[in-house]
Design a protein around this motif. Structure first.
Motif, short mmCIF file in Angstrom:
data_model
loop_
_atom_site.label_atom_id
_atom_site.label_comp_id
_atom_site.label_asym_id
_atom_site.label_seq_id
_atom_site.Cartn_x
_atom_site.Cartn_y
_atom_site.Cartn_z
N LEU A 1 0.82 -1.22 0.00
CA LEU A 1 0.00 0.00 0.00
C LEU A 1 0.85 1.27 0.00
CD1 LEU A 1 -2.91 1.03 0.02
CD2 LEU A 1 -2.82 0.98 2.51
N GLN A 2 1.84 1.35 0.87
CA GLN A 2 2.65 2.57 0.96
C GLN A 2 3.36 2.87 -0.36
OE1 GLN A 2 5.19 2.15 4.39
NE2 GLN A 2 3.58 2.79 5.79
N SER A 3 3.94 1.85 -0.97
CA SER A 3 4.64 2.06 -2.25
C SER A 3 3.68 2.45 -3.36
CB SER A 3 5.41 0.80 -2.65
OG SER A 3 6.47 0.58 -1.76
N ARG A 4 2.51 1.83 -3.39
CA ARG A 4 1.54 2.14 -4.44
C ARG A 4 1.04 3.57 -4.32
NH1 ARG A 4 -1.59 -0.91 -7.93
NH2 ARG A 4 0.33 -2.11 -7.90
N ILE A 5 0.72 4.00 -3.10
CA ILE A 5 0.24 5.37 -2.91
C ILE A 5 1.34 6.36 -3.29
CG2 ILE A 5 -0.69 7.05 -1.26
CD1 ILE A 5 -2.52 4.57 -2.05
N ALA A 6 2.57 6.08 -2.89
CA ALA A 6 3.70 6.95 -3.25
C ALA A 6 3.86 7.02 -4.76
CB ALA A 6 4.98 6.46 -2.58
N ALA A 7 3.72 5.89 -5.43
CA ALA A 7 3.85 5.86 -6.89
C ALA A 7 2.75 6.70 -7.55
CB ALA A 7 3.81 4.42 -7.40
N HIS A 8 1.53 6.59 -7.05
CA HIS A 8 0.44 7.43 -7.55
C HIS A 8 0.79 8.91 -7.34
CE1 HIS A 8 -2.87 4.78 -8.73
NE2 HIS A 8 -2.74 4.08 -7.61
N GLN A 9 1.22 9.27 -6.14
CA GLN A 9 1.52 10.67 -5.80
C GLN A 9 2.63 11.24 -6.68
OE1 GLN A 9 -0.38 12.49 -4.26
NE2 GLN A 9 -0.85 11.86 -2.18
N MET A 10 3.64 10.43 -6.99
CA MET A 10 4.78 10.91 -7.79
C MET A 10 4.51 10.87 -9.28
SD MET A 10 8.07 9.47 -5.68
CE MET A 10 7.60 7.76 -5.70
N GLY A 11 3.31 10.39 -9.68
CA GLY A 11 2.97 10.35 -11.10
C GLY A 11 3.62 9.20 -11.84
N MET A 12 4.02 8.17 -11.12
CA MET A 12 4.68 7.02 -11.73
C MET A 12 3.69 6.03 -12.32
SD MET A 12 7.59 6.47 -8.81
CE MET A 12 8.26 5.00 -9.58
N ILE A 13 2.41 6.22 -12.05
CA ILE A 13 1.37 5.34 -12.58
C ILE A 13 0.55 6.16 -13.57
CG2 ILE A 13 -0.63 3.92 -12.03
CD1 ILE A 13 0.65 3.42 -9.28
N PRO A 14 0.70 5.88 -14.87
CA PRO A 14 -0.06 6.64 -15.86
C PRO A 14 -1.54 6.27 -15.76
CG PRO A 14 1.10 4.84 -16.91
CD PRO A 14 1.53 4.84 -15.48
#
Length: 96
Positions: free
Chosen positions: A23-36
């Protein structure tokens, strides 16, 4: 290993449902724009609900179920308003 279904509130007020095993990594990835995709232009995002499951299939099933819900039903879930959630579910069944 735990799997998580989650809801994010986007900067435009919309909701995004997803699932993950980190969860923590996924939310961080969303926040940083790493998930298109949907969340990319709608940052910043806020985690507003999550639930843990024993299997990926259970988490994915929860994600898919929630994605089909109305905004009001998602808000009731976030608020922990089980009476309203139940009422909204019954109203939808009555309309079908």
């Amino acid at each position: 290993m735990a799997f998580h279904a989650y809801l994010l509130r986007c900067s435009d007020g919309s909701f995004y449902a997803g699932h993950t095993d980190d969860l923590q990594s996924r939310i961080a990835a969303h926040q940083m724009g790493m998930i298109p995709g949907y969340t990319f232009p709608r940052r910043p995002l806020h985690l507003v609900w999550t639930e843990s499951f024993g299997t990926r299939d259970e988490a994915l099933t929860a994600e898919r179920r929630i994605k089909g819900w109305s905004r009001a039903k998602k808000q009731a879930l976030i608020d922990g308003d089980w009476a309203r959630l139940s009422l909204l579910a019954r109203n939808r069944q009555d309309q079908g």
